[in-house]
Design a protein around this motif. Structure first.
Motif, PDB file in Angstrom:
ATOM      1  N   UNK A 169      50.501 -30.651 -14.989  1.00  0.00           N
ATOM      2  CA  UNK A 169      49.761 -29.843 -14.004  1.00  0.00           C
ATOM      3  C   UNK A 169      50.345 -30.015 -12.604  1.00  0.00           C
ATOM      4  N   UNK A 170      50.856 -31.197 -12.328  1.00  0.00           N
ATOM      5  CA  UNK A 170      51.412 -31.460 -10.995  1.00  0.00           C
ATOM      6  C   UNK A 170      52.650 -30.615 -10.720  1.00  0.00           C
ATOM      7  N   UNK A 171      53.171 -29.936 -11.762  1.00  0.00           N
ATOM      8  CA  UNK A 171      54.328 -29.053 -11.565  1.00  0.00           C
ATOM      9  C   UNK A 171      53.918 -27.577 -11.539  1.00  0.00           C
ATOM     10  N   UNK A 172      52.624 -27.300 -11.639  1.00  0.00           N
ATOM     11  CA  UNK A 172      52.121 -25.923 -11.577  1.00  0.00           C
ATOM     12  C   UNK A 172      51.880 -25.543 -10.117  1.00  0.00           C
ATOM     13  N   UNK A 173      52.478 -24.449  -9.679  1.00  0.00           N
ATOM     14  CA  UNK A 173      52.309 -24.025  -8.279  1.00  0.00           C
ATOM     15  C   UNK A 173      51.722 -22.620  -8.149  1.00  0.00           C
ATOM     16  N   UNK A 174      51.516 -21.928  -9.267  1.00  0.00           N
ATOM     17  CA  UNK A 174      50.932 -20.580  -9.208  1.00  0.00           C
ATOM     18  C   UNK A 174      49.424 -20.667  -8.963  1.00  0.00           C
ATOM     19  N   UNK A 175      48.784 -19.569  -8.511  1.00  0.00           N
ATOM     20  CA  UNK A 175      47.322 -19.576  -8.352  1.00  0.00           C
ATOM     21  C   UNK A 175      46.613 -19.863  -9.672  1.00  0.00           C
ATOM     22  N   UNK A 176      45.597 -20.719  -9.600  1.00  0.00           N
ATOM     23  CA  UNK A 176      44.860 -21.167 -10.787  1.00  0.00           C
ATOM     24  C   UNK A 176      43.355 -21.023 -10.556  1.00  0.00           C
ATOM     25  N   UNK A 177      42.663 -20.432 -11.520  1.00  0.00           N
ATOM     26  CA  UNK A 177      41.194 -20.529 -11.573  1.00  0.00           C
ATOM     27  C   UNK A 177      40.872 -21.487 -12.710  1.00  0.00           C
ATOM     28  N   UNK A 178      40.044 -22.516 -12.421  1.00  0.00           N
ATOM     29  CA  UNK A 178      39.857 -23.616 -13.376  1.00  0.00           C
ATOM     30  C   UNK A 178      38.378 -23.747 -13.734  1.00  0.00           C
ATOM     31  N   UNK A 179      38.065 -23.662 -15.024  1.00  0.00           N
ATOM     32  CA  UNK A 179      36.674 -23.740 -15.490  1.00  0.00           C
ATOM     33  C   UNK A 179      36.343 -25.152 -15.956  1.00  0.00           C
ATOM     34  N   UNK A 180      35.206 -25.639 -15.522  1.00  0.00           N
ATOM     35  CA  UNK A 180      34.751 -26.975 -15.926  1.00  0.00           C
ATOM     36  C   UNK A 180      33.283 -26.898 -16.305  1.00  0.00           C
ATOM     37  N   UNK A 181      32.943 -27.478 -17.460  1.00  0.00           N
ATOM     38  CA  UNK A 181      31.536 -27.552 -17.868  1.00  0.00           C
ATOM     39  C   UNK A 181      30.987 -28.917 -17.469  1.00  0.00           C
ATOM     40  N   UNK A 182      29.929 -28.873 -16.664  1.00  0.00           N
ATOM     41  CA  UNK A 182      29.383 -30.069 -15.993  1.00  0.00           C
ATOM     42  C   UNK A 182      28.891 -31.113 -16.996  1.00  0.00           C
ATOM     43  N   UNK A 183      28.483 -30.660 -18.194  1.00  0.00           N
ATOM     44  CA  UNK A 183      27.931 -31.580 -19.197  1.00  0.00           C
ATOM     45  C   UNK A 183      28.773 -31.505 -20.478  1.00  0.00           C
ATOM     46  N   UNK A 184      30.082 -31.358 -20.307  1.00  0.00           N
ATOM     47  CA  UNK A 184      31.021 -31.200 -21.429  1.00  0.00           C
ATOM     48  C   UNK A 184      31.008 -32.462 -22.286  1.00  0.00           C
ATOM     49  N   UNK A 185      30.708 -32.292 -23.568  1.00  0.00           N
ATOM     50  CA  UNK A 185      30.633 -33.450 -24.464  1.00  0.00           C
ATOM     51  C   UNK A 185      32.018 -33.888 -24.952  1.00  0.00           C
ATOM     52  N   UNK A 186      33.045 -33.068 -24.727  1.00  0.00           N
ATOM     53  CA  UNK A 186      34.405 -33.410 -25.171  1.00  0.00           C
ATOM     54  C   UNK A 186      35.293 -33.873 -24.015  1.00  0.00           C
ATOM     55  N   UNK A 187      35.060 -33.344 -22.823  1.00  0.00           N
ATOM     56  CA  UNK A 187      35.890 -33.682 -21.659  1.00  0.00           C
ATOM     57  C   UNK A 187      34.994 -34.315 -20.592  1.00  0.00           C
ATOM     58  N   UNK A 188      35.150 -35.625 -20.318  1.00  0.00           N
ATOM     59  CA  UNK A 188      34.306 -36.242 -19.286  1.00  0.00           C
ATOM     60  C   UNK A 188      34.501 -35.527 -17.942  1.00  0.00           C
ATOM     61  N   UNK A 189      33.401 -35.434 -17.189  1.00  0.00           N
ATOM     62  CA  UNK A 189      33.423 -34.696 -15.918  1.00  0.00           C
ATOM     63  C   UNK A 189      34.555 -35.172 -15.005  1.00  0.00           C
ATOM     64  N   UNK A 190      34.705 -36.471 -14.861  1.00  0.00           N
ATOM     65  CA  UNK A 190      35.729 -36.994 -13.952  1.00  0.00           C
ATOM     66  C   UNK A 190      37.134 -36.634 -14.423  1.00  0.00           C
ATOM     67  N   UNK A 191      37.316 -36.535 -15.744  1.00  0.00           N
ATOM     68  CA  UNK A 191      38.636 -36.194 -16.277  1.00  0.00           C
ATOM     69  C   UNK A 191      38.975 -34.736 -15.967  1.00  0.00           C
ATOM     70  N   UNK A 192      37.990 -33.854 -16.085  1.00  0.00           N
ATOM     71  CA  UNK A 192      38.203 -32.448 -15.732  1.00  0.00           C
ATOM     72  C   UNK A 192      38.472 -32.280 -14.245  1.00  0.00           C
ATOM     73  N   UNK A 193      37.686 -32.991 -13.409  1.00  0.00           N
ATOM     74  CA  UNK A 193      37.894 -32.908 -11.955  1.00  0.00           C
ATOM     75  C   UNK A 193      39.282 -33.437 -11.584  1.00  0.00           C
TER      76      UNK A 193
END
Lengths: 256, 256
Positions: free
Chosen positions: A180-204
């Motif tokens: 991701x640190x090599x991505x420079x194009x515009x990005x819209x990023x979706x995060x589910x606040x109570x995601x049971x598979x991806x911890x909130x801090x990991x998504x942020x």
């Protein structure tokens, strides 16, 4: 690229194709002639190229902005054969759930392995699509894919300069932050606040990792699969902003 | 409520008013007759009811959805007299900046004190606006305000059941989380990822605190004042979703 069938419904043409054994689908306006922006959709884990959410999204993008939209089955998904590795993955999920263990990290590792196979397939698909008259080689290309779609999409966007805007999300930083640190194009990023598979801090942390000057995080309450119904419309506007010229954007969105 | 002047430009009427010494402004379609949804705008600290960003936003909401839109000067702002407390606040900011101290917590405490004065003023303004023929008492009411606008708006929304949807943001949880936990209406929340006044974790904690079943976080890179130009359009769609009936929403947004 070999076309197998075409059906037209309510102004949208849907054509099934195969390319070197990979099954795919292309949606365009029924009367499409000449080049246009292309948006490619990468489905989530366990889904396929014509999952209901993808079909609805594709139709919205076609009718809303006149885009061409394409999807393919990821390795081991949809109409593609399952390998021994795919079968063992399903067993691994069931074992971990029965034992009450978290399945997020296990899925993330499996998806990372899938992405290694999927990225070259997507690049070949892009080559073939851009040879079609109704897509063309000169138009901008957008990418949409969350969850497994992002695990494939983030390295795809890094490898592929033709992609000029991307919607990612529902994925964590563990296997993806370096890319991701090599991505420079515009990005819209979706995060589910109570995601049971991806911890909130990991998504942020993954959102934080993108090097893009324009990136926008949309976080909503709910679990992994609970992305609200207004987000596809938001993503349409994101792609309109970045894939259409100013005049086109205003006119086409008025009719959307 | 006494109207002082009316000017009409490009289909939008702008009327200045005063209500018990509070200066305000009302924007409507030039030909507005009969009731309609109302959106009230609370400006940020150091700004005023006709700051350029507010005027542009009001015009967009009027032309986009036919809303009535209103703003008033916050205590100590715009055309209102400064108290000794207001003067000391300005000095306090300068002193802390000269000493290299953080000013965020100092501003948050001052804004919380302002909100105690501002909420009753906003409620009286809402009463008066709903007596107007071109607003009416039956329509839904939306609130938009970030930074100081949220410090006022969160307790305003809790005190005022007429508000049915709100855009908040650029504020932290320290003085607001307890009140936010009593907010249950739909919320769109803006957060600047590199906000020099509101630490990222504090803004995320405030978003987390809202009790609303529908709440959506929009986070973008940049400092406190760098909210990107596409967010006003997103907030228009948020208000259209929640303040217009289904038929109205589709028709009006098509023309937006």
């Amino acid at each position: 690229m070999r076309f197998i069938s075409e059906t037209t419904f309510d102004g949208v043409s849907e054509r099934l194709f195969t390319l070197d054994g990979i099954p795919g689908v292309l949606w365009t306006p029924a009367d499409a002639t000449g080049g246009r922006p292309l948006v490619v959709l990468a489905h989530g884990g366990g889904q396929h190229k014509r999952a209901p959410g993808l079909v609805a999204r594709a139709r919205r993008y076609v009718t809303g902005c006149g885009f061409a939209v394409a999807a393919i089955d990821a390795p081991g998904h949809g109409d593609r054969p399952r390998t021994g590795q795919d079968e063992r993955f399903g067993e691994g999920i069931r074992e971990r759930m029965a034992a009450g263990e978290p399945i997020g990290p296990y899925i993330a590792r499996h998806n990372a392995a899938l992405a290694v196979r999927a990225v070259p397939e997507w690049r070949a698909t892009l080559d073939a699509l851009q040879h079609l008259d109704c897509v063309g080689a000169d138009g901008p290309v957008g990418f949409w894919g969350v969850s497994l779609g992002s695990v494939i999409g983030v390295p795809f966007a890094v490898a592929e300069p033709r992609i000029t805007a991307a919607v990612f999300g529902l994925a964590g930083h563990e296997t993806l932050a370096g890319t991701a640190a090599r991505v420079t194009i515009p990005v819209e990023f979706l995060l589910q606040w109570d995601d049971e598979l991806v911890p909130r801090d990991s998504g942020l942390a993954l959102f934080d990792a993108f090097a893009s000057r324009e990136k926008t995080l949309h976080a909503n309450p709910g679990r992994h699969a609970d992305v609200p119904a207004f987000e596809p419309d938001s993503s349409l506007r994101f792609f309109a902003r970045h894939l259409l010229r100013g005049d086109d954007a205003a006119g086409r969105l008025q009719r959307a």
